[in-house]
Design a protein around this motif. Sequence first.
Motif, PDB file in Angstrom:
ATOM      1  N   LEU A 121       0.708  -1.550  -0.409  1.00 34.08           N
ATOM      2  CA  LEU A 121       0.178  -0.099  -0.183  1.00 34.08           C
ATOM      3  C   LEU A 121       0.586   1.067  -0.216  1.00 34.08           C
ATOM      4  N   LYS A 122       2.100   1.517   0.429  1.00 40.20           N
ATOM      5  CA  LYS A 122       3.140   1.671   0.928  1.00 40.20           C
ATOM      6  C   LYS A 122       3.497   2.655  -0.516  1.00 40.20           C
ATOM      7  N   GLN A 123       3.874   1.574  -1.370  1.00 45.45           N
ATOM      8  CA  GLN A 123       4.565   1.840  -2.595  1.00 45.45           C
ATOM      9  C   GLN A 123       3.410   1.724  -3.326  1.00 45.45           C
ATOM     10  N   TRP A 124       2.144   1.644  -3.050  1.00 40.76           N
ATOM     11  CA  TRP A 124       1.292   2.101  -4.577  1.00 40.76           C
ATOM     12  C   TRP A 124       0.604   3.187  -4.013  1.00 40.76           C
ATOM     13  N   LEU A 125       0.839   4.071  -3.108  1.00 39.73           N
ATOM     14  CA  LEU A 125       0.956   5.247  -2.704  1.00 39.73           C
ATOM     15  C   LEU A 125       1.665   6.551  -3.556  1.00 39.73           C
ATOM     16  N   LEU A 135      -5.245  13.199  -4.809  1.00 41.94           N
ATOM     17  CA  LEU A 135      -4.943  12.304  -3.441  1.00 41.94           C
ATOM     18  C   LEU A 135      -5.465  12.944  -2.494  1.00 41.94           C
ATOM     19  N   PRO A 136      -5.797  12.327  -1.249  1.00 47.49           N
ATOM     20  CA  PRO A 136      -6.352  13.039   0.160  1.00 47.49           C
ATOM     21  C   PRO A 136      -5.143  13.368   0.431  1.00 47.49           C
ATOM     22  N   MET A 137      -5.381  14.444   1.350  1.00 51.86           N
ATOM     23  CA  MET A 137      -4.296  15.305   1.918  1.00 51.86           C
ATOM     24  C   MET A 137      -3.228  14.423   2.748  1.00 51.86           C
ATOM     25  N   HIS A 138      -4.517  13.858   3.292  1.00 52.16           N
ATOM     26  CA  HIS A 138      -3.583  13.346   4.957  1.00 52.16           C
ATOM     27  C   HIS A 138      -2.749  12.373   4.175  1.00 52.16           C
ATOM     28  N   PHE A 139      -3.143  11.141   2.822  1.00 52.99           N
ATOM     29  CA  PHE A 139      -2.040  10.977   2.078  1.00 52.99           C
ATOM     30  C   PHE A 139      -0.554  11.407   2.036  1.00 52.99           C
ATOM     31  N   VAL A 140      -0.764  12.225   1.269  1.00 52.26           N
ATOM     32  CA  VAL A 140       0.168  13.094   0.739  1.00 52.26           C
ATOM     33  C   VAL A 140       1.135  12.814   2.315  1.00 52.26           C
ATOM     34  N   MET A 141       0.710  13.525   3.033  1.00 56.59           N
ATOM     35  CA  MET A 141       1.356  14.706   5.071  1.00 56.59           C
ATOM     36  C   MET A 141       1.815  12.430   5.376  1.00 56.59           C
ATOM     37  N   ASP A 142       0.951  11.586   5.277  1.00 56.94           N
ATOM     38  CA  ASP A 142       2.308  10.327   5.406  1.00 56.94           C
ATOM     39  C   ASP A 142       2.827  10.057   4.198  1.00 56.94           C
ATOM     40  N   LEU A 143       2.552  10.506   3.279  1.00 58.18           N
ATOM     41  CA  LEU A 143       3.584   9.505   2.333  1.00 58.18           C
ATOM     42  C   LEU A 143       5.397  10.077   2.717  1.00 58.18           C
ATOM     43  N   ARG A 144       4.863  12.116   2.722  1.00 55.56           N
ATOM     44  CA  ARG A 144       5.857  12.948   3.386  1.00 55.56           C
ATOM     45  C   ARG A 144       6.845  12.393   4.239  1.00 55.56           C
ATOM     46  N   ALA A 145       5.780  12.070   5.912  1.00 52.28           N
ATOM     47  CA  ALA A 145       7.110  11.576   7.088  1.00 52.28           C
ATOM     48  C   ALA A 145       7.484  10.685   6.782  1.00 52.28           C
ATOM     49  N   ASN A 146       7.137   9.336   5.623  1.00 49.36           N
ATOM     50  CA  ASN A 146       8.301   8.205   5.929  1.00 49.36           C
ATOM     51  C   ASN A 146       9.523   8.675   4.854  1.00 49.36           C
TER      52      ASN A 146
END
Length: 146
Positions: A121-125, A135-146
């Motif tokens: 899921l992380k790779q896909w996102l 994309l919803p904003m919370h997905f983008v923020m989660d991706l930037r944190a990783n």
Amino acid sequence: MKLSVLGAKLTAIEVATHIGVDKSAYSKIEKGLRALTVDELQKMAQLFNMTTDQVINHDGKMPKEVIIEDKTAVEQMRLIQQLDEDDKQTIFKLIDKMLTNTSKKIDARIDSAMKDFNEYLKQWLKLLAGKKYLLPMHFVMDLRAN
């Protein structure tokens, strides 16, 4: 113990030779005047394809081998209930251990599958984030944190 009791088609001399005694000693064994040594008992059990316990406790009737796997659950429980209490407890402890181990294996498989799914899921996102998809904003923020 008489050969006829064991259902043997061997002569007394053949049995005596196999267990390592002479005919006279074997005759005394048959009459109960002499006990078998442990080694002789093992050889006799091997000769008649029996366990030593079967030779010692033989009453003329050979018990049929019970195979529990081909029985229904009700028949299996009936057979287990025929065991003495210590044997029943041993069986139930073995079953408990196996079920516990199976449960742990299932839990480990679920954990592994969830980790794999989360990684996928992380790779896909991340792949989607690199594209110009909305994309919803919370997905983008989660991706930037990783």
